[in-house]
Design a protein around this motif. Structure first.
Motif, PDB file in Angstrom:
ATOM      1  N   ALA A  38      57.880 -56.887  -5.089  1.00 13.96           N
ATOM      2  CA  ALA A  38      56.611 -56.661  -4.396  1.00 13.96           C
ATOM      3  C   ALA A  38      56.208 -57.876  -3.573  1.00 13.96           C
ATOM      4  CB  ALA A  38      55.523 -56.322  -5.412  1.00 13.96           C
ATOM      5  N   ASN A  39      56.458 -59.076  -4.094  1.00 15.59           N
ATOM      6  CA  ASN A  39      56.150 -60.287  -3.349  1.00 15.59           C
ATOM      7  C   ASN A  39      57.072 -60.454  -2.152  1.00 15.59           C
ATOM      8  OD1 ASN A  39      54.001 -62.293  -4.453  1.00 15.59           O
ATOM      9  ND2 ASN A  39      54.921 -61.384  -6.274  1.00 15.59           N
ATOM     10  N   VAL A  40      58.350 -60.116  -2.318  1.00 13.00           N
ATOM     11  CA  VAL A  40      59.292 -60.179  -1.205  1.00 13.00           C
ATOM     12  C   VAL A  40      58.843 -59.236  -0.081  1.00 13.00           C
ATOM     13  CG1 VAL A  40      61.631 -59.512  -0.499  1.00 13.00           C
ATOM     14  CG2 VAL A  40      61.294 -60.956  -2.507  1.00 13.00           C
ATOM     15  N   MET A  41      58.306 -58.089  -0.448  1.00  5.33           N
ATOM     16  CA  MET A  41      57.820 -57.125   0.543  1.00  5.33           C
ATOM     17  C   MET A  41      56.455 -57.515   1.115  1.00  5.33           C
ATOM     18  SD  MET A  41      58.919 -53.474  -1.153  1.00  5.33           S
ATOM     19  CE  MET A  41      58.132 -52.568   0.188  1.00  5.33           C
ATOM     20  N   GLU A  42      55.863 -58.602   0.566  1.00  8.60           N
ATOM     21  CA  GLU A  42      54.560 -59.092   1.015  1.00  8.60           C
ATOM     22  C   GLU A  42      53.501 -57.993   0.949  1.00  8.60           C
ATOM     23  OE1 GLU A  42      55.608 -60.653   4.912  1.00  8.60           O
ATOM     24  OE2 GLU A  42      55.820 -62.659   4.042  1.00  8.60           O
ATOM     25  N   LEU A  43      53.473 -57.299  -0.175  1.00  6.72           N
ATOM     26  CA  LEU A  43      52.490 -56.244  -0.362  1.00  6.72           C
ATOM     27  C   LEU A  43      51.100 -56.843  -0.525  1.00  6.72           C
ATOM     28  CD1 LEU A  43      54.308 -53.763  -2.783  1.00  6.72           C
ATOM     29  CD2 LEU A  43      54.256 -53.768  -0.284  1.00  6.72           C
ATOM     30  N   PRO A  44      50.050 -56.101  -0.165  1.00  4.60           N
ATOM     31  CA  PRO A  44      48.688 -56.615  -0.333  1.00  4.60           C
ATOM     32  C   PRO A  44      48.341 -56.805  -1.807  1.00  4.60           C
ATOM     33  CG  PRO A  44      48.677 -54.299   0.317  1.00  4.60           C
ATOM     34  CD  PRO A  44      50.088 -54.778   0.473  1.00  4.60           C
ATOM     35  N   ASP A  45      47.290 -57.588  -2.048  1.00  4.61           N
ATOM     36  CA  ASP A  45      46.946 -57.981  -3.412  1.00  4.61           C
ATOM     37  C   ASP A  45      46.734 -56.799  -4.351  1.00  4.61           C
ATOM     38  OD1 ASP A  45      47.175 -60.591  -2.675  1.00  4.61           O
ATOM     39  OD2 ASP A  45      45.016 -60.970  -2.513  1.00  4.61           O
ATOM     40  N   LEU A  46      46.055 -55.747  -3.881  1.00  3.90           N
ATOM     41  CA  LEU A  46      45.799 -54.606  -4.755  1.00  3.90           C
ATOM     42  C   LEU A  46      47.095 -53.934  -5.184  1.00  3.90           C
ATOM     43  CD1 LEU A  46      42.637 -52.866  -3.279  1.00  3.90           C
ATOM     44  CD2 LEU A  46      42.833 -54.183  -5.390  1.00  3.90           C
ATOM     45  N   ASP A  47      48.072 -53.889  -4.288  1.00  2.66           N
ATOM     46  CA  ASP A  47      49.357 -53.304  -4.646  1.00  2.66           C
ATOM     47  C   ASP A  47      50.103 -54.194  -5.644  1.00  2.66           C
ATOM     48  OD1 ASP A  47      48.894 -51.160  -3.049  1.00  2.66           O
ATOM     49  OD2 ASP A  47      50.204 -51.792  -1.412  1.00  2.66           O
ATOM     50  N   GLU A  71      68.120 -63.335   0.671  1.00  2.00           N
ATOM     51  CA  GLU A  71      68.740 -62.465   1.674  1.00  2.00           C
ATOM     52  C   GLU A  71      67.991 -61.150   1.809  1.00  2.00           C
ATOM     53  OE1 GLU A  71      73.345 -62.924   1.218  1.00  2.00           O
ATOM     54  OE2 GLU A  71      72.408 -63.371  -0.706  1.00  2.00           O
ATOM     55  N   VAL A  72      67.496 -60.627   0.702  1.00  2.00           N
ATOM     56  CA  VAL A  72      66.692 -59.402   0.763  1.00  2.00           C
ATOM     57  C   VAL A  72      65.424 -59.641   1.571  1.00  2.00           C
ATOM     58  CG1 VAL A  72      65.353 -57.750  -0.598  1.00  2.00           C
ATOM     59  CG2 VAL A  72      67.606 -58.491  -1.393  1.00  2.00           C
ATOM     60  N   ALA A  73      64.779 -60.792   1.334  1.00  2.00           N
ATOM     61  CA  ALA A  73      63.549 -61.106   2.068  1.00  2.00           C
ATOM     62  C   ALA A  73      63.821 -61.213   3.570  1.00  2.00           C
ATOM     63  CB  ALA A  73      62.953 -62.412   1.547  1.00  2.00           C
ATOM     64  N   ALA A  74      64.930 -61.851   3.937  1.00  2.00           N
ATOM     65  CA  ALA A  74      65.263 -61.990   5.357  1.00  2.00           C
ATOM     66  C   ALA A  74      65.548 -60.636   5.995  1.00  2.00           C
ATOM     67  CB  ALA A  74      66.466 -62.917   5.513  1.00  2.00           C
ATOM     68  N   LEU A  75      66.282 -59.786   5.282  1.00  2.00           N
ATOM     69  CA  LEU A  75      66.593 -58.458   5.814  1.00  2.00           C
ATOM     70  C   LEU A  75      65.332 -57.610   5.925  1.00  2.00           C
ATOM     71  CD1 LEU A  75      68.809 -56.560   6.780  1.00  2.00           C
ATOM     72  CD2 LEU A  75      69.123 -55.827   4.397  1.00  2.00           C
ATOM     73  N   HIS A  76      64.452 -57.725   4.940  1.00  2.00           N
ATOM     74  CA  HIS A  76      63.184 -56.984   4.980  1.00  2.00           C
ATOM     75  C   HIS A  76      62.361 -57.382   6.199  1.00  2.00           C
ATOM     76  CE1 HIS A  76      59.435 -55.121   3.685  1.00  2.00           C
ATOM     77  NE2 HIS A  76      58.846 -56.291   3.788  1.00  2.00           N
ATOM     78  N   GLN A  77      62.346 -58.673   6.506  1.00  2.00           N
ATOM     79  CA  GLN A  77      61.592 -59.157   7.653  1.00  2.00           C
ATOM     80  C   GLN A  77      62.192 -58.669   8.967  1.00  2.00           C
ATOM     81  OE1 GLN A  77      58.776 -60.869   7.825  1.00  2.00           O
ATOM     82  NE2 GLN A  77      58.479 -61.132   5.633  1.00  2.00           N
ATOM     83  N   SER A  78      63.508 -58.576   9.022  1.00  2.00           N
ATOM     84  CA  SER A  78      64.182 -58.250  10.281  1.00  2.00           C
ATOM     85  C   SER A  78      64.286 -56.756  10.541  1.00  2.00           C
ATOM     86  CB  SER A  78      65.589 -58.853  10.298  1.00  2.00           C
ATOM     87  OG  SER A  78      66.402 -58.260   9.296  1.00  2.00           O
TER      88      SER A  78
END
Length: 311
Positions: free
Chosen positions: A171-180, A260-267
């Motif tokens: 969830a943090n890698v996806m940068e979800l909002p605080d409530l999520d 690597e997951v975080a980078a791919l998620h961003q791109s």
């Protein structure tokens, strides 16, 4: 450290390849990883209902103290699908056909036999009236980690929190909002994980009244969990042709890590990896009458697995 993406993917692949008790045990490991729940609470829980591909449980006693007591709470696990096989189907079939309907725990003990050198086999029976100990579950978890390529010493050092930290990290890698972030475990604190500065002080959150008194917070939690799992699997299938694999068809050790997951998620925009389940799951339920006077949104029909619902 938390379960790495390559380890999670390999565990899902392992579930599709083993049979009998082995398959159920790997499904238990994935259940814990996606449920984001303490071991003690797993062993105070029982199956209460299905929501399409989701499974909802009730824990008889939680951690939070309210007016001198520790009330129970509901929690659930999303669907994990790999190569056409579904984690929640394995769980549902076990809990409805092989487990006592009035069970008060989720992980039963194992009847290990001397003729099997006290090792777990596909035919190892479960002792359905006796809960599995924490030590035995850790043995099972560590054995599965070794089986999917984790270094033996690292696997032996793994703790239960390796599984429990998996969903907050995603969830943090996806940068979800605080409530999520909070809804993953119905926390009031904001969970730290792979996407935020580990040196930063953990912020204290306050649940809005509309969330605190919602009749089915567990459904909100399940929606967020499913979004995280779907996104990770979608990124894996997109990245799969580039990833190093073993001769047995598992991801090589450390082949796909959180950075690597975080980078791919961003791109890769999320709409390019469509979610497998959450788009068709409908609205979140609230207490009866809670939406009186509010226009009800149209919802699509929920996607149903061929599972037999239980009361």
């Amino acid at each position: 450290p938390e379960l790495e993406p390559w380890e999670f993917i390999n565990l899902a692949i392992l579930m599709t390849r083993v049979q009998g008790s082995h398959k159920v045990l790997v499904a238990f490991i994935l259940m814990v990883a996606t449920g984001c729940i303490r071991f003690e609470h797993v062993q105070r829980s029982h199956l209460v209902r299905l929501h399409g591909a989701w499974v909802e449980f009730e824990c008889s006693q939680g951690k939070a103290r309210k007016q001198g007591a520790r009330p129970g709470y509901h929690w659930g696990v999303p669907q994990v699908t790999m190569n056409g096989q579904h984690m929640t189907k394995v769980l549902q079939e076990f809990f409805t056909h092989e487990f006592n309907q009035d069970h008060k725990f989720l992980l039963p003990a194992l009847a290990l036999e001397a003729e099997d050198l006290w090792e777990i086999t596909e035919a190892t029976p479960f002792i359905t009236n006796k809960p599995m100990s924490r030590a035995r579950f850790l043995e099972v978890m560590r054995g599965a980690l070794v089986q999917v390529g984790v270094d033996f010493a690292q696997a032996q050092a793994a703790t239960f929190n390796k599984l429990r930290r998996f969903m907050p990290t995603m969830a943090n890698v996806m940068e979800l909002p605080d409530l999520d972030l909070q809804s993953i475990g119905n926390w009031t604190e904001l969970p730290a994980g792979g996407g935020r500065d580990p040196s930063a002080r953990k912020p204290r959150g306050v649940l809005p009244m509309g969330v605190r008194y919602a009749g089915s917070k567990v459904l909100r939690s399940l929606q967020v969990k499913q979004r995280c799992v779907d996104r990770l699997l979608a990124l894996y299938h997109r990245k799969r042709p580039e990833l190093a694999m073993t001769e047995q068809g598992y991801l090589c050790r450390d082949a796909w890590q959180w950075a690597e997951v975080a980078a791919l998620h961003q791109s890769l925009p999320e709409e390019l990896t469509p979610l497998a389940q959450t788009a068709a799951l409908g609205a979140i339920e609230v207490d009866p009458g809670g939406l009186d006077g509010v226009e009800k949104p149209e919802t699509e029909q929920a996607v149903e697995l061929p599972l037999k619902a239980t009361a």
